[in-house]
Design a protein around this motif. Structure first.
Motif, PDB file in Angstrom:
ATOM      1  N   TYR A 191      14.093  -2.046  37.030  1.00  0.00           N
ATOM      2  CA  TYR A 191      12.745  -1.609  37.374  1.00  0.00           C
ATOM      3  C   TYR A 191      11.966  -2.727  38.064  1.00  0.00           C
ATOM      4  O   TYR A 191      11.342  -2.510  39.106  1.00  0.00           O
ATOM      5  N   GLN A 192      12.012  -3.934  37.497  1.00  0.00           N
ATOM      6  CA  GLN A 192      11.290  -5.071  38.090  1.00  0.00           C
ATOM      7  C   GLN A 192      11.818  -5.403  39.477  1.00  0.00           C
ATOM      8  O   GLN A 192      11.061  -5.742  40.379  1.00  0.00           O
ATOM      9  N   THR A 193      13.120  -5.311  39.654  1.00  0.00           N
ATOM     10  CA  THR A 193      13.722  -5.585  40.958  1.00  0.00           C
ATOM     11  C   THR A 193      13.288  -4.542  41.980  1.00  0.00           C
ATOM     12  O   THR A 193      12.977  -4.873  43.131  1.00  0.00           O
ATOM     13  N   ALA A 194      13.249  -3.295  41.575  1.00  0.00           N
ATOM     14  CA  ALA A 194      12.892  -2.216  42.498  1.00  0.00           C
ATOM     15  C   ALA A 194      11.410  -2.239  42.880  1.00  0.00           C
ATOM     16  O   ALA A 194      11.059  -1.990  44.027  1.00  0.00           O
ATOM     17  N   PHE A 195      10.561  -2.546  41.925  1.00  0.00           N
ATOM     18  CA  PHE A 195       9.121  -2.499  42.167  1.00  0.00           C
ATOM     19  C   PHE A 195       8.531  -3.909  42.190  1.00  0.00           C
ATOM     20  O   PHE A 195       7.584  -4.221  41.490  1.00  0.00           O
ATOM     21  N   ARG A 234      11.327   4.921  36.106  1.00  0.00           N
ATOM     22  CA  ARG A 234      11.657   4.293  34.829  1.00  0.00           C
ATOM     23  C   ARG A 234      12.343   5.288  33.887  1.00  0.00           C
ATOM     24  O   ARG A 234      13.319   4.960  33.218  1.00  0.00           O
ATOM     25  N   MET A 235      11.839   6.525  33.880  1.00  0.00           N
ATOM     26  CA  MET A 235      12.432   7.557  33.020  1.00  0.00           C
ATOM     27  C   MET A 235      13.886   7.808  33.402  1.00  0.00           C
ATOM     28  O   MET A 235      14.754   7.950  32.538  1.00  0.00           O
ATOM     29  N   ALA A 236      14.168   7.853  34.691  1.00  0.00           N
ATOM     30  CA  ALA A 236      15.547   8.072  35.146  1.00  0.00           C
ATOM     31  C   ALA A 236      16.445   6.919  34.699  1.00  0.00           C
ATOM     32  O   ALA A 236      17.581   7.140  34.257  1.00  0.00           O
ATOM     33  N   LEU A 237      15.948   5.692  34.790  1.00  0.00           N
ATOM     34  CA  LEU A 237      16.736   4.537  34.348  1.00  0.00           C
ATOM     35  C   LEU A 237      16.950   4.564  32.837  1.00  0.00           C
ATOM     36  O   LEU A 237      18.047   4.277  32.354  1.00  0.00           O
ATOM     37  N   GLU A 238      15.911   4.910  32.100  1.00  0.00           N
ATOM     38  CA  GLU A 238      16.049   5.011  30.642  1.00  0.00           C
ATOM     39  C   GLU A 238      17.054   6.101  30.269  1.00  0.00           C
ATOM     40  O   GLU A 238      17.822   5.949  29.317  1.00  0.00           O
ATOM     41  N   HIS A 239      17.053   7.176  31.011  1.00  0.00           N
ATOM     42  CA  HIS A 239      17.999   8.271  30.760  1.00  0.00           C
ATOM     43  C   HIS A 239      19.440   7.788  30.951  1.00  0.00           C
ATOM     44  O   HIS A 239      20.315   8.071  30.128  1.00  0.00           O
ATOM     45  N   ARG A 240      19.688   7.057  32.023  1.00  0.00           N
ATOM     46  CA  ARG A 240      21.036   6.586  32.325  1.00  0.00           C
ATOM     47  C   ARG A 240      21.486   5.442  31.430  1.00  0.00           C
ATOM     48  O   ARG A 240      22.622   5.411  30.977  1.00  0.00           O
ATOM     49  N   ILE A 241      20.608   4.486  31.188  1.00  0.00           N
ATOM     50  CA  ILE A 241      21.005   3.276  30.477  1.00  0.00           C
ATOM     51  C   ILE A 241      20.863   3.417  28.965  1.00  0.00           C
ATOM     52  O   ILE A 241      21.752   3.020  28.211  1.00  0.00           O
ATOM     53  N   GLU A 242      19.755   3.999  28.524  1.00  0.00           N
ATOM     54  CA  GLU A 242      19.476   4.096  27.089  1.00  0.00           C
ATOM     55  C   GLU A 242      19.727   5.492  26.536  1.00  0.00           C
ATOM     56  O   GLU A 242      19.499   5.732  25.354  1.00  0.00           O
ATOM     57  N   ASP A 255      14.434  -2.747  32.315  1.00  0.00           N
ATOM     58  CA  ASP A 255      13.417  -3.675  32.808  1.00  0.00           C
ATOM     59  C   ASP A 255      13.896  -4.450  34.023  1.00  0.00           C
ATOM     60  O   ASP A 255      13.155  -4.625  34.991  1.00  0.00           O
ATOM     61  N   GLN A 256      15.132  -4.917  33.979  1.00  0.00           N
ATOM     62  CA  GLN A 256      15.681  -5.697  35.092  1.00  0.00           C
ATOM     63  C   GLN A 256      15.716  -4.862  36.374  1.00  0.00           C
ATOM     64  O   GLN A 256      15.251  -5.311  37.427  1.00  0.00           O
TER      65      GLN A 256
END
Length: 91
Positions: A23-27, A43-51, A20-21
C-alpha cells in the motif's frame, strides 16, 4: 464481492508481502492524489489477498464513494498481481 475468489495456493514468497508495504509503495508521496474511498478499496483488495479478510463494503452501492471504492479494489488486484509476478509466483 461477486466474482472475486480467494486463491487456494499462495506462493510461500508471497506470504512475506505485507499490506502496508504494498500500500505504501503504491500510494507514495508525489503520486497523483486518489480519494480516501479509492485507497480504502485498494487496501481492502490487498487485505483480502494477503490476510484473507472478507470484503466489507462500507459505502452505499450506487454512490460515487462506492464507485471509487470499487475502482480502488481493481487497482489493489493489479498491485497484488504485479507484486506476486515480481517474486515469481502465480497471482
Amino acid at each position: 464481492m461477486p466474482g472475486t475468489t480467494t486463491p487456494q495456493h499462495i506462493p510461500s514468497a508471497a506470504t512475506a508481502l505485507s499490506v502496508d508495504q504494498l500500500y505504501q509503495t503504491a500510494f507514495y508521496n508525489g503520486r497523483t492524489p486518489r480519494s480516501q474511498e479509492y485507497k480504502a478499496g485498494a487496501r481492502m483488495a490487498l487485505e483480502h489477498r494477503i490476510e484473507r479478510k472478507d470484503f466489507d463494503i462500507p459505502y452505499q452501492v450506487g454512490t460515487a464513494a462506492a464507485d471509487a471504492f470499487f475502482a480502488g479494489i481493481e487497482e489493489g488486484k493489479t498491485i497484488w498481481r504485479t507484486a506476486v509476478a515480481k517474486i515469481g509466483g502465480a497471482a
